[in-house]
Write an enzyme that holds these catalytic residues in place. Structure first.
Site, mmCIF file in Angstrom:
data_model
loop_
_atom_site.group_PDB
_atom_site.id
_atom_site.type_symbol
_atom_site.label_atom_id
_atom_site.label_comp_id
_atom_site.label_asym_id
_atom_site.label_seq_id
_atom_site.Cartn_x
_atom_site.Cartn_y
_atom_site.Cartn_z
ATOM 1 C CB CYS A 1 -10.806 -1.750 0.582
ATOM 2 S SG CYS A 1 -10.311 -1.140 -0.773
ATOM 3 C CB CYS B 1 -5.431 -1.177 -1.660
ATOM 4 S SG CYS B 1 -6.488 -0.153 -0.632
ATOM 5 C CG ASN C 1 -0.149 -0.274 2.424
ATOM 6 O OD1 ASN C 1 0.779 -0.632 2.723
ATOM 7 N ND2 ASN C 1 -0.917 0.396 3.523
ATOM 8 C CB ILE C 2 1.532 3.685 -2.299
ATOM 9 C CG1 ILE C 2 2.378 2.490 -2.847
ATOM 10 C CG2 ILE C 2 2.534 4.990 -2.463
ATOM 11 C CD1 ILE C 2 2.771 2.352 -4.121
ATOM 12 C CD GLU C 3 -1.039 5.179 4.722
ATOM 13 O OE1 GLU C 3 -1.613 4.562 5.394
ATOM 14 O OE2 GLU C 3 -0.058 6.188 5.225
ATOM 15 C CD GLU D 1 -5.728 -5.742 -1.051
ATOM 16 O OE1 GLU D 1 -6.380 -5.826 0.017
ATOM 17 O OE2 GLU D 1 -4.980 -4.688 -0.995
ATOM 18 C CB CYS E 1 -8.883 -4.137 -3.281
ATOM 19 S SG CYS E 1 -7.671 -2.924 -3.087
#
Length: 430
Positions: free
Chosen positions: A383, A346, A335-337, A348, A386
Site C-alpha cells: 500500500c 501491514c 498483517n495484523i488487523e 511489510e 508501506c
C-alpha cells in the site's frame, strides 16, 4: 565458492571491549545456516577465547595460541604443538636480558608476574590503535580471569615451564620500547626451532615453529575436506599473516597492521568496532556463493510462511513479507488487523519494524505475497503507506519482489518502477 571462514579475535572479530558486535554474530549464524564452516583463529588461549563465544551461543572450532592447540566444537583437542623446554629457557633468557616482561601461556592457564602490567599493556595497545579503552571493563575482565584460574599470578614463572600435564605453548614478551622488541626478535631468530610473530605494536609472541595459524588452518580445512581455495581468512596483525597467505580470500582489517594490509587481497571498509568482519565477508559471499542466486526464491518462501501467522479476523486477507537486511539476515512479518481498522499494521511494516527494533536499518530487498484466505493467485503490491516506510530504509538499488509461489514471482527496482517520485530524508536537507 566459499566453504570455510577463519577469523582472528582481538582487533578483528571482537570490539575493543572484547565483545562480538551483533553484525559479526549474524554473519556466523548466516554461515552456519548455509553450511559454511566458521573457525576462530586466535593468539588467545582456549579458555580466554571461550567466554566471548559462549556469551553469544557460538559453537565452532578454535585455533588457539596462534596454532599451538586446535580444539573442535566440543572442546576436544585436535592437535597440540608445545614448546620444547630448551627453547623456553632460550626465549626467556633473551627477554630477561633485555628487561622485557613476559607471560607464559600453558594449556591450562597463563602465568604472569604482574596482572597490572598485562592490563596496562592492553590499554596501551588499544590507545596505539587510536581507540579509547574501557579501562574499568578491562580490569573487571582481568579480575574474573584470575578468579576462574585462566590467569595465575606468580613470583617466578620459570618454575612452571616443565609441567607434565600442563605443557607450555607460547611466550609473549611485552614492552612499549619497540627497539627492545626488535632486538629480541633478531636474537630469537637465531633459534630455528621457534617462530616469532606479533599481535600488536607492544608485543612479540614466541612459539614452536610448527605452531602457526596457517599450519593449524590447513589441519582444520583438511579435517572438513575443504580446499584453501574455498577459504576466507581475516585478521589484523602479523600473527595472522601465515593464514592469510595460504588462502584464496585474504582480508586485512582497516584497523590492522600496515604490512598485513599491504599483503592482503582485500581490506575491510569498517573497523573491528564497526563489524568489519561481517561487512567484508558478506560481500564476498554475495559475490562468490551460489545461495545468493536463489535469495529471491528464499525471500518469497519466507513471505509465504509468514502468511500463516496473519491476524485477519475482519478481512480474511492474509499478507506475508520477508525483507533482506544488509547484514544478510531475513526478517519476516504478517498483517495484523484491529477492530477499529486504523491501527491495522501491514506485513511489510511488521517486518521492517521488527528489524529496526533490533538495530537494523539498512535493507536490500523485500518479498510480499498475499490474498483472500491465503489464496496467492495474484500479486499483492504494498500500500502507499508501506511504500513510504520502505523508502525510508531502502538503499538505491532496493528491489521489491511480488510472488504467488516460490517459483513464480516478479522483481521490480523500487525507486525506478514502484515509487519513482518518493519523498525521503534527502528532501529534508534541501
Amino acid at each position: 565458492m566459499i566453504k570455510l571462514i577463519a577469523s582472528d579475535m582481538d582487533g578483528t572479530l571482537l570490539n575493543n571491549n572484547h565483545n562480538i558486535p551483533k553484525e559479526n554474530i549474524e554473519l556466523i549464524k548466516f554461515a552456519k545456516k548455509h553450511g559454511i564452516e566458521f573457525v576462530v583463529a586466535t593468539g588467545r588461549a582456549y579458555y580466554e577465547a571461550l567466554p566471548a563465544l559462549k556469551a553469544e551461543n557460538i559453537s565452532c572450532d578454535v585455533i588457539s595460541f596462534n596454532g599451538g592447540i586446535i580444539y573442535d566444537k566440543n572442546g576436544k583437542i585436535i592437535n597440540i604443538t608445545p614448546m620444547e623446554l630448551k627453547d623456553l629457557y632460550y626465549t626467556i633468557e633473551i627477554l630477561k636480558s633485555l628487561d622485557i616482561s613476559y607471560q607464559l601461556y600453558t594449556k591450562n592457564t597463563i602465568y604472569t608476574n604482574s596482572i597490572e602490567t598485562d592490563i596496562n599493556a592492553y590499554i596501551d595497545l588499544i590507545k596505539a590503535n587510536g581507540e579509547e579503552p574501557n579501562e574499568q571493563h578491562l580490569r573487571e575482565e582481568a579480575k574474573n580471569k584470575l578468579k576462574l584460574g585462566y590467569i595465575t599470578e606468580v613470583d617466578n614463572i620459570e618454575l612452571y615451564m616443565n609441567q607434565k600435564d600442563n605443557p607450555a605453548i607460547k611466550v609473549i614478551g611485552l614492552s612499549n620500547d619497540k627497539s627492545k622488541l626488535k632486538n629480541a626478535t633478531e636474537l630469537l631468530a637465531g633459534n630455528t626451532n621457534i617462530s616469532v610473530t606479533s599481535s600488536g605494536a607492544n608485543n612479540i609472541e614466541i612459539m614452536d615453529k610448527k605452531a602457526t595459524k596457517g599450519e593449524a588452518l590447513k589441519i582444520v580445512a583438511e579435517i572438513n575436506n575443504i580446499s584453501l581455495e574455498n577459504t576466507v581468512a581475516i585478521g589484523d596483525n602479523l600473527n595472522d599473516q601465515s593464514m592469510l597467505e595460504i588462502v584464496k580470500y585474504s582480508i586485512a582489517m582497516k584497523n590492522g597492521n600496515k604490512l598485513l594490509k599491504d599483503n592482503a587481497k582485500y581490506i575491510t571498509d569498517k573497523t573491528n568496532t564497526e563489524g568489519g568482519v561481517a561487512d567484508s565477508v558478506m560481500k564476498l559471499l554475495k559475490e562468490h556463493n551460489e545461495f545468493y542466486e536463489d535469495i529471491n526464491q528464499t525471500l518469497v518462501k519466507a513471505a509465504i510462511e509468514a502468511t500463516k501467522y496473519a491476524y485477519v479476523p475482519y478481512s480474511n486477507f492474509k499478507v506475508g513479507a520477508a525483507i533482506l537486511a544488509d547484514n544478510g539476515k531475513i526478517y519476516t512479518g504478517c498483517n495484523i488487523e484491529n477492530a477499529s481498522y486504523s491501527p491495522t499494521n501491514c506485513a511489510e511494516r511488521t517486518a521492517i519494524f521488527k528489524a529496526v527494533s533490533e538495530g537494523v536499518t539498512k535493507f536490500k530487498k523485500i518479498a510480499v505475497v498475499g490474498g483472500p484466505n491465503g489464496n496467492l493467485e495474484n500479486y499483492c503490491p504494498p500500500c502507499g503507506v508501506c511504500r513510504q516506510v520502505i523508502s525510508e530504509f531502502a538503499d538505491k538499488d532496493f528491489e521489491l519482489i511480488l510472488g504467488t509461489s516460490s517459483r513464480t514471482y516478479a522483481v521490480y527496482n523500487f525507486f525506478e518502477e514502484v515509487l519513482p517520485l518518493s519523498f525521503t530524508a534527502k528532501e529534508l536537507n534541501k
